[in-house]
Design a protein around this motif. Sequence first.
Motif, PDB file in Angstrom:
ATOM      1  N   VAL A 189      24.685  73.179  47.404  1.00 59.27           N
ATOM      2  CA  VAL A 189      24.756  71.719  47.304  1.00 59.27           C
ATOM      3  C   VAL A 189      24.694  71.300  45.835  1.00 59.27           C
ATOM      4  CG1 VAL A 189      23.622  69.559  47.920  1.00 59.27           C
ATOM      5  CG2 VAL A 189      23.701  71.416  49.569  1.00 59.27           C
ATOM      6  N   ARG A 192      27.940  71.788  44.243  1.00 64.54           N
ATOM      7  CA  ARG A 192      28.854  70.710  44.625  1.00 64.54           C
ATOM      8  C   ARG A 192      28.554  69.445  43.836  1.00 64.54           C
ATOM      9  NH1 ARG A 192      29.476  68.310  49.688  1.00 64.54           N
ATOM     10  NH2 ARG A 192      27.484  69.005  50.520  1.00 64.54           N
ATOM     11  N   SER A 193      27.264  69.165  43.663  1.00 64.02           N
ATOM     12  CA  SER A 193      26.905  67.922  42.982  1.00 64.02           C
ATOM     13  C   SER A 193      27.284  67.975  41.515  1.00 64.02           C
ATOM     14  CB  SER A 193      25.414  67.640  43.139  1.00 64.02           C
ATOM     15  OG  SER A 193      24.681  68.371  42.202  1.00 64.02           O
ATOM     16  N   VAL A 194      27.436  69.171  40.987  1.00 73.44           N
ATOM     17  CA  VAL A 194      27.860  69.296  39.594  1.00 73.44           C
ATOM     18  C   VAL A 194      29.378  69.176  39.507  1.00 73.44           C
ATOM     19  CG1 VAL A 194      27.947  70.935  37.671  1.00 73.44           C
ATOM     20  CG2 VAL A 194      25.871  70.656  38.915  1.00 73.44           C
ATOM     21  N   GLY A 195      30.039  69.258  40.650  1.00 68.14           N
ATOM     22  CA  GLY A 195      31.481  69.080  40.659  1.00 68.14           C
ATOM     23  C   GLY A 195      32.262  70.343  40.970  1.00 68.14           C
ATOM     24  N   VAL A 196      31.547  71.429  41.305  1.00 73.06           N
ATOM     25  CA  VAL A 196      32.238  72.658  41.668  1.00 73.06           C
ATOM     26  C   VAL A 196      32.755  72.504  43.093  1.00 73.06           C
ATOM     27  CG1 VAL A 196      32.029  75.143  41.940  1.00 73.06           C
ATOM     28  CG2 VAL A 196      30.641  73.947  40.261  1.00 73.06           C
TER      29      VAL A 196
END
Lengths: 296, 406
Positions: A189, A192-196
């Motif tokens: 998660v 994902r929040s970093v943009g991966v």
Amino acid sequence: MTDVAVAQPTASQERSVGLWTDAFRRMRRSPSAIIGGAIIVFFVLVALLAPFIAPYDPTRGDLGASYLPPGPEHWFGTNVQGQDVFSRIVFGSRLTLGIAVMSVTIGVSIGAVLGALAGFFRGWIDAVIMRSVDIMLSIPGLLLAIAVVSWLGRGVLQVAIAIAVVNVPIFARILRGSLLALRDADYVVAARSVGVGGPSLLVRHMLPNAIGPLIVQATLALATAVVDAAALGFLGLGPPDPRTPEWGTMLSDTYRYLTDAVHLAFFPGIAIVLAVLGFNLLGDGMREAIDPRLRR
Amino acid sequence: MTAVAESEAAERRASEEPRASEEPLLRTEHLRVHFPIMRGLVFERQVGAVRAVDGVSLDVRRGETVGLVGESGCGKSTMARAVIRLVNVTDGEIWFDGQEITAARGEQLQRLRRRMQMIFQDPYASLNPRMTIGSMLAEPLRVHRLARGPEAAKRVRELVEVVGLPRSAVNRYPHEFSGGQRQRAGIARALAVRPDFIAADEAVSALDVSIQAQIINLLAQLQREFNLTYLFIAHDLSVVRHISDRIAVMYLGEVVELSPSRELYDRPLHPYTAALVSAVPIPDPAVELRRRRMILVGDVPSPANPPSGCRFHTRCWLRRELDNPERCVDELPALRELQPGHRVACHFAEELTGTRRRDELITAAAGHSSGRTTAPDEVVTPESVAPEADDGFFAPGGPPGAEPHA
């Protein structure tokens, strides 16, 4: 005084230990992994050095010297055709290990791709893949392998593919399971929040953490592949050339003479048992080393 | 020339400043996040929904810290994940810096990811065990094309230092660090993209108390340094207190009280908040001796099937004291601004506005609650309550002449 010096290593001296290295270290401390590893290394060496180890040509028979019991001339005796059993077992290790490695490689590759697709994309892809896997798992493995061999024809590669087909659903299911468990893991998660997203998320964050159980299963699958290959050989579905030294075929060639010449079945049997035992021990040791529940 | 420029600049400041403080950086309007409950193996059908967040309207101003507190399962983590768009919103709106981002995707979402970040609760679970701290920190730089090569390496070193980790951390794996250090690494990751807004989801709850203070101080220092805006989530009021400008209290997916931090502690207007505040220890033995803890009876109701009317009515001590008015069961209380900047969702919050009346009610409630763990009644005599204890309501004891309760 020395303590002070030791307690303050400079940054460059500090060596960092990755989790894989760590797992390997654990494995070296596990007796089952060591014994299993030793057996496998032994078989690999025998397979590689077969021409130098075997005293006779494994395919060449001498009808005048058939049925000889184990002795100084023929360590493991000779069979009906007068072929040297020891040489056949030595060369047979090439075939057995080859089939096992090939089948597991094929099985893992296909299974991992299917499992990754199912576990990462979910939705209808997951539904289609997993229902197919369920169907395949509902067919007994050996039966499925026999069906594949009778469809593809006999031969070493065919046997490997047949065993791979049996293994594909198992690998797919294992990888999907670990990926599903990881989908909601905090670090995924966080990524994902970093943009991966997309492939990078799967390859960099999920697969490296999901692959452990797959590696363990692959090692254990090598053991079952040895048994399956022997079983197919025993059933007469091994390599078509009867002179080919395959352990399972050797068993089936001789079981009729079991009462007269025990050694004919005994030595190939021992070879199969040892190889299976080696892979199983190694797999168990790896499981202990990699299992995340033992970590932290 | 310069005079003109100066006056222009002054004008710009004058025109911008009020706008900047008026328009919140983050605003939610009736935000709902429901998780469907599915049944059936082949033909799945929805049989209900867990209403994790159910109609939350909240605003976070630029540069401020809003604390979000509530019991476990009240939806505060979901709220945080929803506003930074990690879970999908069922209904309502999220506005970030003047943009509607409720359904942002693709390019827009990627741009948002650069401005909003999150710090996770469990420092053991939030770092990829197969990645060094350095490659973890370099990743956001790469994804957003902020830096590459030596420049990225330099930025990673800066990040590591900013959060107080040793330089060597760059080449190390998470399992080589302690919980507090891992949390620092998690903070560094959140800072990597230079965000404006950070949602800290129980960022210190998993840490030792001594480490908690360090991390909170670090967060406060980073806020000053980088002009960050925080949504700070915790289940522990005493943790939130230090860092928050304003505090929102959540109960079963709704915000029940929103107030400036100090005021929330001094004069909570919602009975739920009052109960939470009464559980905060006071570092003063004299006060602590008289502190009355109100233990809420019963469990939090299921967010899949919340109570009608006011969701807190099943456990509300105030309602009990007021002889169970029907209104609490029938009517959903609105979040009303009872005092400037202080909003509360309770039909009877006015009962708690007057200091005397509040103390009376609280003393009575604390007396009735079986979970009274501090001083016995006899200790609380009217004389023992100093007048200045008025605003610290966790030091209750009836006003002179209050009925001693049984």
